[in-house]
Design a protein around this motif. Structure first.
Motif: not given
Ligand SMILES: [Zn+2]
Ligand SMILES: [Zn+2]
Length: 359
Positions: A227-252
């Motif tokens: 539902e989004v064009t760019d996941v990284v952009e969407e995370v930046r948008r939600i976090t006010g441009g900050h990004g996630t302090d800790r990120t976990f890849d549980c998908a691989g």
């Protein structure tokens, strides 16, 4: 205990059936556990399929797999003294030799004596829990608080791995945690991160039911990648441009490690729990160096069962909410089909080899 029990016995890749076998006898420092709840792990279909024979899983046929369980101690082997008959216990897959350098440092998940000298990897290299009874070294078992059910106890191995990822990378209270992959691991990790004071974002690919469950267990934001064009952009948008302090890849899967690194804030950390199926691109590695991001591999769950049982017992981790289906041992094939194909909204599927009662 003398006599026979029912077990799911593997005879060849994906060739298995429920059959009668002898109840195993506990050896030195081992106890016999009556298995009450078995949770199907995401790795079990691969072990049943013999796809991970490169790792020696299963090491031989016939073999009994399975490593996520809770049950009751019914017999003590010679020298077993920490547990007693009647104790309700949760299990974990790894049991170290106890004497190598890694074990002495508490990293028994990385034991130097893999597969010998008293090391066990239950359900992988040593027989596991798809049975009515199994023998375990006392070290692989943790006493459960009275208010934790066997079904919840069967989630402790998965929850423990999520906890280990958090322990290795640390959570920033008041910061952001991103979790890619809304399976049982990701859902448990996000709940724990929230309990520890982080705002949480969980990201899924065509996982509508699981993302809905994420909302019901309190995850702050869900992103459906289609539902989004760019996941990284969407995370930046939600976090006010900050990004996630800790990120976990549980998908691989696909580009998830690449995305995990690029959605991470400067000086942040990425926990890689799922084995990456594709190499990460130069783009992510460049970003990692430029922004001083630590990527931390996470293997299994050493020393995590006790705090996880505490979280469940204190009502801070709703592990039982993830169990969507239960089956008797005779319907193991149906249980696998439900779990693997996410049938009927399946998240975690549990098998009861000794009936449904909670005693
Ligand atoms: Zn597992
Ligand atoms: Zn060791």
């Amino acid at each position: 205990m003398e006599g026979n029990m029912k077990a799911v016995v593997l005879h060849a890749p994906n060739v298995y059936q429920v059959e009668e076998v002898e109840i195993p006898k506990p050896g030195r420092n081992e106890v016999l556990v009556e298995i009450k709840s078995i949770a199907i792990c995401g790795s079990d279909p691969g072990i049943f399929g013999g796809k991970v024979l490169g790792d020696g899983w299963p090491p031989h046929y016939p073999f009994i797999a399975g490593h996520e369980f809770a049950g009751k101690v019914v017999e003590l082997g010679e020298g077993a003294s920490n547990l007693k008959v009647g104790d309700r216990v949760a299990g974990e897959a790894h049991c170290g030799c106890g004497t190598c350098e890694m074990c002495k440092k508490g990293f028994y998940n990385l034991c130097d004596n893999y597969g010998h000298s008293g090391h066990h990897h239950y359900g992988h290299a040593t027989p596991g829990c798809y049975a009515q009874y199994q023998v375990y070294d006392e070290k692989a078992l943790t006493l459960m608080p009275e208010n934790v059910s066997y079904d919840e106890g069967s989630m402790v191995d998965t929850a423990g791995i999520a906890f280990n990822g958090i322990q290795l990378t640390g959570i920033v209270p008041g910061g952001w945690v991103g979790v890619i992959g809304p399976g049982p691991m990701g859902l448990l990790l996000a709940q724990m991160a929230k309990t520890m004071g982080a705002k949480t974002i969980i990201i899924g690919y065509q996982d509508h039911d699981r993302l809905e469950m994420a909302k019901t267990v309190g995850v702050d934001h869900v992103i459906e990648t289609t539902e989004v064009t760019d996941v990284v952009e969407e995370v930046r948008r939600i976090t006010g441009g900050h990004g996630t302090d800790r990120t976990f890849d549980c998908a691989g899967a696909g580009d998830t490690l690449d995305e995990a690194i690029r959605m991470t804030a400067k000086n942040g950390k990425v926990g890689v729990i799922a084995y990456p199926k594709v190499p990460t691109t130069q783009k992510a590695l460049y970003y990692m160096v430029k922004n001083q991001i630590t990527v931390q591999g996470v293997r299994a769950n050493p020393n995590c069962s006790l705090p996880v049982l505490g979280l469940i017992g204190h009502g801070k981790l709703e592990a039982g909410r993830l169990i969507t289906h239960t089956f008797p041992l005779e319907q193991t094939a149906e249980a696998f089909d439900t779990f693997v194909n996410h049938k009927d909204g399946a998240v975690k599927v549990v098998i009861h080899p000794n009936g449904d009662e909670e005693d």
